[in-house]
Structure formats: C-alpha cells, structure tokens
Design an enzyme around this catalytic site. Structure first.
Site, PDB file in Angstrom:
ATOM      1  CE  LYS A  79      -4.019   1.742   2.778  1.00  0.00           C
ATOM      2  NZ  LYS A  79      -4.635   1.347   4.071  1.00  0.00           N
ATOM      3  CB  SER A 153      -7.869   3.214   3.192  1.00  0.00           C
ATOM      4  OG  SER A 153      -7.257   2.570   4.319  1.00  0.00           O
ATOM      5  CB  SER A 177      -8.115   0.389   6.142  1.00  0.00           C
ATOM      6  OG  SER A 177      -8.734   1.566   6.481  1.00  0.00           O
TER       7      SER A 177
END
Length: 590
Positions: A79, A153, A177
C-alpha cells in the site's frame, strides 16, 4: 484472459525446491499488464520490469546457495502509505509525496525472507476511509462486480490479491481498512495486534492506533507473513514485547438479536446466520452478548478526539495547501483542528469506561464472531452520500484498535450480485495465532474455492491530459478535473524540450508551457485521464492565450496538454529554472 489466485505456500515451496523465481515474477508482471485493461487504478506505482526481475534473480541465487526462504519468490504489493526505498510514497496525495531513503521495517523483512515486490497500490487518501473511492488515482472496484466499491482504505492492495496479480499484499488497518476490503473481495485479512508488526516507515493515519495488515488468498499465506513480521522493533516507539495469548476458543460471542444491524441487507443477515451455524458445526458454542460498549467506543474514532490524531498526521499540508487534500478527507481532518485538550482527555476517560464494560464479554466468551461489514454499496451511491455510508461499513470494525484487540477477517459467502460477505474473529491483544487456528476450523466447513468469476469488464480508455499549473492537485482550478472524475495516471516530467513561463496579470496565476526543442528543460506535470465527453467539456473552458495541444513526456510518449499562443509570453516571467509550477508558487510564498 483468466486470473487465478496465488498461493504463498505453493510458490515458496516450488522456488525452494529449485523452481524459478524469475519465471514467477515474469508471470506476475504479465498478469499486472493484462489486468491493466480491466482496472488500471489498482496501482499508484509499478516497479520497472527489470527491477522486479533483478529481485527474483537474487532470490534464485540465494536458494541455489543453500538458503531456505519462507517467502522465496512470492510476488507481493505494498500500500502506498508504506515506504519502499528510493520509490515515492504518496499516500494517494501527489502534493504530499516524498522519496524515502530506507524501506519500512516490514518491507525490509519481507524482502529478506525472499518476497519479490511488484509495486505500490492505490488507497483512500491518507488511509482515511473504508470505501476505496477517495483517491485522485481513481476508485478500485470489487473484483466480482465493478459497480460496487472494493472497500478501503487498502483498496488497491485487496484487488491486487483478489485478481491474482500478487500472492499477498500489505495494507493498513486503523478502523477496518484491512478487513472491509477482504470481505468484499473474498480474502483473508489479518489485522495484527497493535505493536505486533513494526509501523516504522508508515505514513500515520492515527499513529497510536495504526496497524499494518496483510491480504492473502488463504489462511496459511497470512500465517506465513505473520511469522516473518511478528517481532519487536526498537526503532518503532509503538512496538511491543508481548507473548502470544492463549484462549480456550470454544465459546464465541455474537451480538444480541437487536444489535445485528445490516441496514436492510437481508442477504448479509442470512449469510451471517449461516456462518454462525457453520462455526457451531465446527464445535463452537455461541453466546449472545451485549456489544453496546463496543459500538459506543467505535463512535470515538470519528466523532471524538481521535480525529485530531488524523489531523496531526497531515497538519503541515492541511494548513499550507488544504486544496491538495481530497474533499471528503479534508472535511474530516479539518474537524480535528477544533479538538481541545479538554475534549481529548474526556475521550480518553470515556474509552477506559468502554474498555472496562467490554471486559464482561471476555468473561462470557473466548472470542467475538461478527459480520465484517453490515452491507456493501454501489460506487454511485457512495459518492452521493460519502460520510454516512462509510460510517455504516465501519460499524463492526471501528472499535477494534481503540480497545486493543486482534482481528482476522475471513470469507463467508456471496450475495446474489456477486459481492463478497465476510465474518471477523476478534480476540484480545496478541491472540493472533489463536484466531488463525480458530478460523482454520471454521473454513474447513466452508471451502473458499467456491467463488464466482471475476468481473473482467474492460476499462474504457479515455483521453490523457498533462496539466502543468493551476490544474495541478491542490491548485485553484483542480476542481475542473475532479468534477469530471478525472483519474490521476502519473506525476511525471515533460521531455527536456520545454520552457515554463508565469503569464503576466493572470487570475488565478497560470503558466505557459512552450516547446523550444534544444535548450529546453524537463518540467513537472501531472497526467490525468478523462472520458471523451469530459475531455471535450474541459477543453471548451480553456481560455486564451492557452490552448490544448500535444505534449511530449520524458518517456517519449505524447499526450494532450496545455500549450500557449505567442501572446502568452508578453510580459511573462521565465521560471524554467524552477522545474515546475509548484516550486514557483512556493517561491512567491517565500
């Protein structure tokens, strides 16, 4: 075109037995290129092929020299709020981007264990959101039905694993997330206990609550990653030395009937009931408990002082260039500026009260067994009501880190529209390994192979447009792109053949980019993609002396972009030496 999910164990076993990490890396690169035709918005940065293959060759050499590596040749993604040495970290905000000199501890450990990094994935900007739709790089969609959100997210990280592009990926999980996207895309999402994995090299969301998490296609894959990463890190102030917890694991807590909230999603309600029945069949004993203290604690995350911790992470950018922050994210973090010290302590006192009240749950049961999310939303619905629907998705996830708990999300079936539903095992801090064992028993009654086909609807190519000045992210006219749902493709440079001027008497200030050939320089630009209709309406609004023409980028490709008529240079200031418009605006402020 077909995409199959990858097994961490199978790949590492094959490479350690003499298989080729290079061949596996090339296959991953090929899959990424093919899936670019479906969802190019999964990635913010893909490493060049040679950089990926060089990692793989190094793994093959280590294995040939006699090493046995737990992640030998396993392709993975990170990420893009986690540092990778010498590659930009953006947190999905180009104005925030920086290039670290060192990788995050977790990345260092994974590469040392033989994993091969493919690239950095898209996310809700600054990891603020559970939807995956708050990024200038576009919104990754559910792999089974692209009309629906992927969850966030850690949106790109989940899609990259679910589509079979990598075998595992790192996300983060502050409010859910790493669990919500796992549910929607039918993955395992392990949110380790706070401090179990190092967070050095992570852009904070809420630093005291943040956890780096992992997505994998199966439980053994997540378990191997945990074995590699679970270690004390003296360089991380929040790293903890705690032994693995031991719990009995038979009594599982479920909410009281009136607390099983699904916002009208009867399919999710049915799937949760079926999951409870399967866990009973595996030897579990259900116990109904009052989860009101958990739900009340969860409200503190966005309606209490912890929003100020999100603000602290981005305060310099928020104060200097608030327009650089995605509007929904900006609205959230701006709220933190008004939080007082008194309110902060009141929140801390309230949290301790909820923590004490929640202790009754652990006296009645060994672990919690909850829906990961109550429902899922279409992207169009989410954009129309971004705050309320996002909050709904966090109903059963937001309290976990506040109350210092471990959590493991696993698949639990599909809705008729193809979207995934999941359940989460929640335990005390450092019960991570126990949860993996419990989930293994549960999944023995529920084969994860029974998945629908991926939605391979091709991405509809648009028009690429290079912007150089007032339309850059955070600049006064950027709204003309966001209102047309433009997707940021890259932050790059022009070919070394241009000069940049500040146009005289222009409101708001605008530059003129002029092609001069030899003697020119490379100028920083951002490249966006708009659909054809949106591009047409954008072009109509471009005022003279500017126009839209062709701009050549540093890689030799040509895209549409801003050019200037000769009269634009009347009284203009040559600012080429600054390299870009942001530096010029900063020089004015200075």
């Amino acid at each position: 075109m077909s995409f199959e999910r990858l097994s961490v164990e199978a790949i590492a076993g094959a490479v350690n037995a003499g298989g080729s990490a290079v061949e596996i890396a090339q296959a991953a690169l090929d899959a990424v290129a093919e899936y670019d035709l479906i969802q190019p918005q999964v990635w913010i940065l893909r490493l060049p092929a040679e950089a990926v293959l060089a990692q793989a060759r190094a793994v093959d050499a280590r294995v040939a020299a006699g090493e046995t590596l737990p992640l030998a040749g396993v392709p993975f993604a990170v990420k893009d709020n986690i540092d990778v040495c010498e590659w930009p970290t953006t947190a999905a905000c180009p104005a925030f981007a920086y290039t670290p000199e060192r990788s995050a501890t977790v990345v260092e450990r994974l590469i040392a264990a033989g994993a091969v990094l493919i690239g950095k994935t898209n996310l809700d900007q600054f990891a603020t959101g559970l939807v995956g739709a708050r990024s200038p790089y576009g919104a990754p969609r559910c792999v089974f039905n692209q009309a629906f959100v992927s969850g966030g997210s850690s949106s790109g990280s989940a899609v990259a694993v679910a589509a079979g592009l990598v075998a595992f990926s790192l996300g983060t999980d502050t409010a859910g997330s790493g669990r919500v996207p796992a549910a929607f895309n039918h993955l395992v999402g392990l949110k380790p206990s706070k401090g179990r994995w190092s967070t050095r090299g992570l852009v904070p969301a809420c630093r005291s609550l943040d956890c780096i998490s992992v997505f994998a296609a199966d439980l053994p894959g997540a378990a191997v990653v945990d074995e590699v990463l679970a270690a004390f890190d003296p360089e991380d102030d929040y790293s903890r030395r705690l032994p693995d917890a031991s719990i009995d694991g038979q009594r599982f807590a479920i909410p009281l009937p009136e607390q099983r909230i699904f916002f009208g999603d009867s399919e999710s309600e049915t799937l949760y009931a079926a999951a409870i029945a399967r866990l009973q069949a595996a030897g579990g004993v259900p116990v109904e408990v009052d989860i009101a203290p958990l739900l009340d604690a969860a409200k503190l995350l966005y309606n209490g002082p912890w929003v100020a911790e999100r603000t602290a992470a981005v305060e310099p950018l928020l104060r200097a260039t608030p327009s650089a922050i995605e509007p929904t994210v900006r609205a959230i973090v701006q709220g933190g500026l008004a939080v007082t010290g008194v309110e902060t302590f009141k929140g801390l006192y309230a949290l301790e009260g909820y923590r004490r009240a929640a202790e009754a749950i652990w006296q009645a049961a060994d672990f919690l067994f909850l829906p990961t999310t109550p429902t899922i939303y279409r992207l169009k619905a989410l954009k129309a009501e971004p705050l309320a629907l996002n909050a709904n998705l966090g109903l059963y996830t937001n309290f976990v880190n506040l109350l210092d708990l471990s959590a493991l999300a696993v698949p639990a079936g599909f809705r008729a529209d193809g979207t995934g539903f999941g359940v989460t095992f929640v335990g005390p801090a450092f019960a991570d390994r126990v949860l993996l064992d419990l989930a293994t028993r549960y999944l023995e009654t529920f084969p994860m192979a029974d998945t629908p086909p991926l939605d391979l609807t091709p991405h509809k190519p648009g028009v690429k447009l290079a912007v150089v000045g007032a339309h850059l992210g955070g600049m006064p006219l950027h709204w003309q792109l966001t209102s047309r749902e433009a997707r940021l493709v890259s932050a790059t440079k022009t070919a070394p053949a241009y000069k940049l001027y500040a146009i005289a008497n222009s409101t708001p200030p605008k530059p003129a980019l002029v092609h001069v050939g030899d003697g020119g320089s490379s100028i920083l630009v951002e490249v966006y993609e708009l659909d054809v209709e949106a591009f047409g309406s954008f072009t109509v609004e471009v005022p003279a002396p500017l126009a839209i023409g062709n701009v050549t980028l540093e890689d030799g490709t040509t895209v549409k972009g801003f050019v200037a008529e000769p009269r634009a240079l009347d009284g203009a200031t040559d600012i080429t030496h600054l390299g870009g418009w942001r530096a010029y605006i900063a020089s004015l402020a200075g």
